[in-house]
Write an enzyme that holds these catalytic residues in place. Structure first.
Site, PDB file in Angstrom:
ATOM      1  N   SER A  10       0.847  -1.192   0.000  1.00 43.62           N
ATOM      2  CA  SER A  10       0.000   0.000   0.000  1.00 43.62           C
ATOM      3  C   SER A  10       0.882   1.241   0.000  1.00 43.62           C
ATOM      4  O   SER A  10       1.694   1.436   0.911  1.00 43.62           O
ATOM      5  CB  SER A  10      -0.893   0.007   1.243  1.00 43.62           C
ATOM      6  OG  SER A  10      -1.395   1.308   1.435  1.00 43.62           O
ATOM      7  N   HIS A  35      -1.444  -1.312  -4.154  1.00 40.50           N
ATOM      8  CA  HIS A  35      -2.696  -0.957  -3.467  1.00 40.50           C
ATOM      9  C   HIS A  35      -2.736   0.550  -3.225  1.00 40.50           C
ATOM     10  O   HIS A  35      -1.787   1.135  -2.689  1.00 40.50           O
ATOM     11  CB  HIS A  35      -2.754  -1.714  -2.140  1.00 40.50           C
ATOM     12  CG  HIS A  35      -4.044  -1.567  -1.392  1.00 40.50           C
ATOM     13  ND1 HIS A  35      -5.176  -2.292  -1.705  1.00 40.50           N
ATOM     14  CD2 HIS A  35      -4.382  -0.782  -0.339  1.00 40.50           C
ATOM     15  CE1 HIS A  35      -6.151  -1.965  -0.864  1.00 40.50           C
ATOM     16  NE2 HIS A  35      -5.702  -1.044  -0.029  1.00 40.50           N
ATOM     17  N   ASP A  37      -4.938   3.615  -1.540  1.00 37.56           N
ATOM     18  CA  ASP A  37      -5.991   3.905  -0.564  1.00 37.56           C
ATOM     19  C   ASP A  37      -6.553   5.299  -0.776  1.00 37.56           C
ATOM     20  O   ASP A  37      -5.869   6.298  -0.537  1.00 37.56           O
ATOM     21  CB  ASP A  37      -5.412   3.791   0.851  1.00 37.56           C
ATOM     22  CG  ASP A  37      -5.191   2.343   1.248  1.00 37.56           C
ATOM     23  OD1 ASP A  37      -6.149   1.558   1.145  1.00 37.56           O
ATOM     24  OD2 ASP A  37      -4.062   2.001   1.645  1.00 37.56           O
ATOM     25  N   MET A  39      -9.202   8.028   0.444  1.00 40.30           N
ATOM     26  CA  MET A  39     -10.012   8.388   1.621  1.00 40.30           C
ATOM     27  C   MET A  39     -10.532   9.803   1.457  1.00 40.30           C
ATOM     28  O   MET A  39      -9.806  10.683   0.983  1.00 40.30           O
ATOM     29  CB  MET A  39      -9.160   8.298   2.889  1.00 40.30           C
ATOM     30  CG  MET A  39      -8.504   6.937   3.097  1.00 40.30           C
ATOM     31  SD  MET A  39      -7.656   6.865   4.672  1.00 40.30           S
ATOM     32  CE  MET A  39      -6.775   5.300   4.497  1.00 40.30           C
ATOM     33  N   HIS A  68      -8.635   1.043  -3.597  1.00 44.58           N
ATOM     34  CA  HIS A  68      -9.548   0.825  -2.472  1.00 44.58           C
ATOM     35  C   HIS A  68     -10.222   2.144  -2.144  1.00 44.58           C
ATOM     36  O   HIS A  68      -9.591   3.058  -1.612  1.00 44.58           O
ATOM     37  CB  HIS A  68      -8.697   0.293  -1.295  1.00 44.58           C
ATOM     38  CG  HIS A  68      -9.470   0.027  -0.053  1.00 44.58           C
ATOM     39  ND1 HIS A  68      -8.841  -0.222   1.151  1.00 44.58           N
ATOM     40  CD2 HIS A  68     -10.803  -0.045   0.201  1.00 44.58           C
ATOM     41  CE1 HIS A  68      -9.758  -0.433   2.082  1.00 44.58           C
ATOM     42  NE2 HIS A  68     -10.953  -0.323   1.532  1.00 44.58           N
ATOM     43  N   MET A  70     -12.314   4.223   0.007  1.00 47.50           N
ATOM     44  CA  MET A  70     -12.943   4.418   1.323  1.00 47.50           C
ATOM     45  C   MET A  70     -13.633   5.767   1.293  1.00 47.50           C
ATOM     46  O   MET A  70     -13.243   6.725   1.984  1.00 47.50           O
ATOM     47  CB  MET A  70     -11.860   4.350   2.418  1.00 47.50           C
ATOM     48  CG  MET A  70     -11.388   2.929   2.659  1.00 47.50           C
ATOM     49  SD  MET A  70      -9.796   2.870   3.498  1.00 47.50           S
ATOM     50  CE  MET A  70      -8.716   3.070   2.096  1.00 47.50           C
ATOM     51  N   MET A 139     -11.565  -6.269   5.863  1.00 51.17           N
ATOM     52  CA  MET A 139     -10.751  -5.277   6.582  1.00 51.17           C
ATOM     53  C   MET A 139     -10.338  -5.878   7.927  1.00 51.17           C
ATOM     54  O   MET A 139     -11.188  -6.271   8.724  1.00 51.17           O
ATOM     55  CB  MET A 139     -11.534  -3.980   6.806  1.00 51.17           C
ATOM     56  CG  MET A 139     -11.778  -3.152   5.545  1.00 51.17           C
ATOM     57  SD  MET A 139     -10.281  -2.769   4.602  1.00 51.17           S
ATOM     58  CE  MET A 139      -9.344  -1.796   5.788  1.00 51.17           C
ATOM     59  N   GLY A 144      -8.940   3.741   7.580  1.00 52.22           N
ATOM     60  CA  GLY A 144      -8.671   5.165   7.828  1.00 52.22           C
ATOM     61  C   GLY A 144      -7.207   5.495   8.021  1.00 52.22           C
ATOM     62  O   GLY A 144      -6.785   6.578   7.652  1.00 52.22           O
ATOM     63  N   PHE A 145      -6.458   4.558   8.583  1.00 48.38           N
ATOM     64  CA  PHE A 145      -5.064   4.869   8.882  1.00 48.38           C
ATOM     65  C   PHE A 145      -4.176   3.646   8.705  1.00 48.38           C
ATOM     66  O   PHE A 145      -4.614   2.525   8.960  1.00 48.38           O
ATOM     67  CB  PHE A 145      -4.927   5.379  10.330  1.00 48.38           C
ATOM     68  CG  PHE A 145      -5.735   6.613  10.585  1.00 48.38           C
ATOM     69  CD1 PHE A 145      -5.242   7.869  10.257  1.00 48.38           C
ATOM     70  CD2 PHE A 145      -7.026   6.510  11.108  1.00 48.38           C
ATOM     71  CE1 PHE A 145      -6.011   9.010  10.454  1.00 48.38           C
ATOM     72  CE2 PHE A 145      -7.807   7.647  11.311  1.00 48.38           C
ATOM     73  CZ  PHE A 145      -7.290   8.897  10.984  1.00 48.38           C
ATOM     74  N   ASP A 177      -6.610  -6.566   4.563  1.00 46.22           N
ATOM     75  CA  ASP A 177      -6.017  -5.226   4.562  1.00 46.22           C
ATOM     76  C   ASP A 177      -6.001  -4.680   5.983  1.00 46.22           C
ATOM     77  O   ASP A 177      -7.052  -4.503   6.604  1.00 46.22           O
ATOM     78  CB  ASP A 177      -6.868  -4.320   3.656  1.00 46.22           C
ATOM     79  CG  ASP A 177      -6.274  -2.936   3.466  1.00 46.22           C
ATOM     80  OD1 ASP A 177      -5.183  -2.664   4.006  1.00 46.22           O
ATOM     81  OD2 ASP A 177      -6.913  -2.128   2.762  1.00 46.22           O
ATOM     82  N   GLY A 178      -4.779  -4.425   6.481  1.00 45.09           N
ATOM     83  CA  GLY A 178      -4.633  -3.797   7.787  1.00 45.09           C
ATOM     84  C   GLY A 178      -3.855  -4.661   8.763  1.00 45.09           C
ATOM     85  O   GLY A 178      -4.244  -5.794   9.047  1.00 45.09           O
ATOM     86  N   GLY A 179      -2.717  -4.134   9.202  1.00 44.59           N
ATOM     87  CA  GLY A 179      -1.928  -4.847  10.214  1.00 44.59           C
ATOM     88  C   GLY A 179      -1.294  -6.130   9.705  1.00 44.59           C
ATOM     89  O   GLY A 179      -1.009  -7.034  10.497  1.00 44.59           O
ATOM     90  N   GLY A 199       1.114  -1.971   4.223  1.00 45.85           N
ATOM     91  CA  GLY A 199       1.695  -0.632   4.134  1.00 45.85           C
ATOM     92  C   GLY A 199       2.921  -0.517   5.013  1.00 45.85           C
ATOM     93  O   GLY A 199       4.073  -0.543   4.547  1.00 45.85           O
ATOM     94  N   SER A 200       2.698  -0.426   6.323  1.00 46.21           N
ATOM     95  CA  SER A 200       3.802  -0.190   7.272  1.00 46.21           C
ATOM     96  C   SER A 200       4.862  -1.271   7.236  1.00 46.21           C
ATOM     97  O   SER A 200       6.052  -0.965   7.330  1.00 46.21           O
ATOM     98  CB  SER A 200       3.256  -0.126   8.694  1.00 46.21           C
ATOM     99  OG  SER A 200       2.165   0.718   8.746  1.00 46.21           O
TER     100      SER A 200
HETATM  101  C1  DX5 Z   1      -6.308   1.225   6.050  1.00 41.84           C
HETATM  102  C2  DX5 Z   1      -5.925   1.089   4.584  1.00 41.84           C
HETATM  103  C3  DX5 Z   1      -4.792   0.172   4.402  1.00 41.84           C
HETATM  104  C4  DX5 Z   1      -3.493   0.650   4.997  1.00 41.84           C
HETATM  105  C5  DX5 Z   1      -2.823  -0.528   5.583  1.00 41.84           C
HETATM  106  O1  DX5 Z   1      -7.407   2.016   6.155  1.00 41.84           O
HETATM  107  O2  DX5 Z   1      -7.018   0.578   3.840  1.00 41.84           O
HETATM  108  O3  DX5 Z   1      -4.615  -0.231   3.070  1.00 41.84           O
HETATM  109  O4  DX5 Z   1      -2.636   1.257   4.069  1.00 41.84           O
HETATM  110  O5  DX5 Z   1      -1.735  -0.117   6.327  1.00 41.84           O
HETATM  111  P1  DX5 Z   1      -0.956  -1.088   7.294  1.00 41.84           P
HETATM  112  O6  DX5 Z   1      -0.436  -2.232   6.488  1.00 41.84           O
HETATM  113  O7  DX5 Z   1       0.094  -0.219   7.860  1.00 41.84           O
HETATM  114  O8  DX5 Z   1      -1.938  -1.570   8.346  1.00 41.84           O
HETATM  115 ZN    ZN Z   2      -6.614  -0.332   1.753  1.00 41.84          ZN
END
Ligand code: DX5
Ligand code: ZN
Length: 224
Positions: A10, A35, A37, A39, A68, A70, A139, A144-145, A177-179, A199-200
């Protein structure tokens, strides 16, 4: 259930002052999708990017763009994102009153269609539209973050999504998606996920994005 797995870094966690380079890095390191994102500050508290940036991303890579959305009223913007070069358009179930129509429109625009469900939304709500879906995005954090922790009930939810997919449309890919980290990715894989957004753990890796992606790929290979 498809056997192929997809890693989708991401760009939310990339350095936007050198976005093209950040994308090329993960492409070289074997990313499968990019990916993106989107928002809007309404559906989620955060504001990120729009079609203009998607167009710039499109010019930086030949990889499929996994977009994606959102955002509220996503139907208003589908044409813009498709024209900007999105390959997959995933909308949030909670943001669509007429979800069936939205999916038809995405396909009409020549994109693959995905629907994302928030942690509080049962995947069972996708049953009626699943025959038309290419992607089911579970999700594993509240959207959101970046940088949030994988919600611990997620594996059971992914497993329920897998049963539903096997029953209704075996061709749909379950995406998470997420964590997603080298620790949570194998858990999500075991539960049935085949596409992994990160992402992270990619862009925040201390040795750089290529190392981050490699670590994720290795965690997957230990399981296939
Ligand atoms: C969250 C996004 C994700 C985000 C994931 O709202 O949809 O795609 O970038 O980030 P990490 O991998 O850091 O949880
Ligand atoms: Zn996403």
């Amino acid at each position: 259930m498809p056997d192929t797995c997809y890693l989708a870094p991401s760009i939310l966690s990339a350095d936007f002052s050198r976005l093209g380079e950040s994308i090329r890095q993960v492409e070289e390191a074997g990313a499968d999708w990019i990916h993106v994102d989107v928002m809007d500050g309404h559906f989620v508290p955060n504001i990120t990017l729009g079609p203009l940036i998607v167009r710039a991303v499109r010019q930086s890579t030949a990889l499929p763009l996994d977009v994606h959305l959102m955002i509220e009223n996503p139907e208003r913007y589908l044409v813009d994102f498709a024209e900007a070069g999105a390959d997959h358009l995933t909308v949030q179930w909670e943001a669509c009153t007429h979800i069936h129509r939205v999916i038809q429109e995405i396909h009409h625009l020549g994109c693959k269609a995905g629907v994302a469900v928030n942690p509080g939304t049962p995947t069972e709500f996708l049953r009626e539209i699943l025959p038309d879906l290419d992607l089911v995005l579970v999700m594993t954090v509240n959207p959101g973050f970046a940088g949030q922790e994988f919600i611990r009930q997620s594996p059971e939810k992914i497993a329920r999504a897998r049963i539903l997919v096997e029953e209704v449309n075996n061709a749909a890919i379950i995406e998470v998606d997420g964590g997603i980290t080298a620790k949570t990715l194998p858990i999500a894989f075991e539960a049935g996920a085949r596409a992994f957004v990160a992402g992270s753990s990619v862009y925040g890796h201390p040795q750089g994005a290529q190392a981050g992606l490699r670590v994720l790929r290795e965690s997957l290979h230990q399981h296939v």
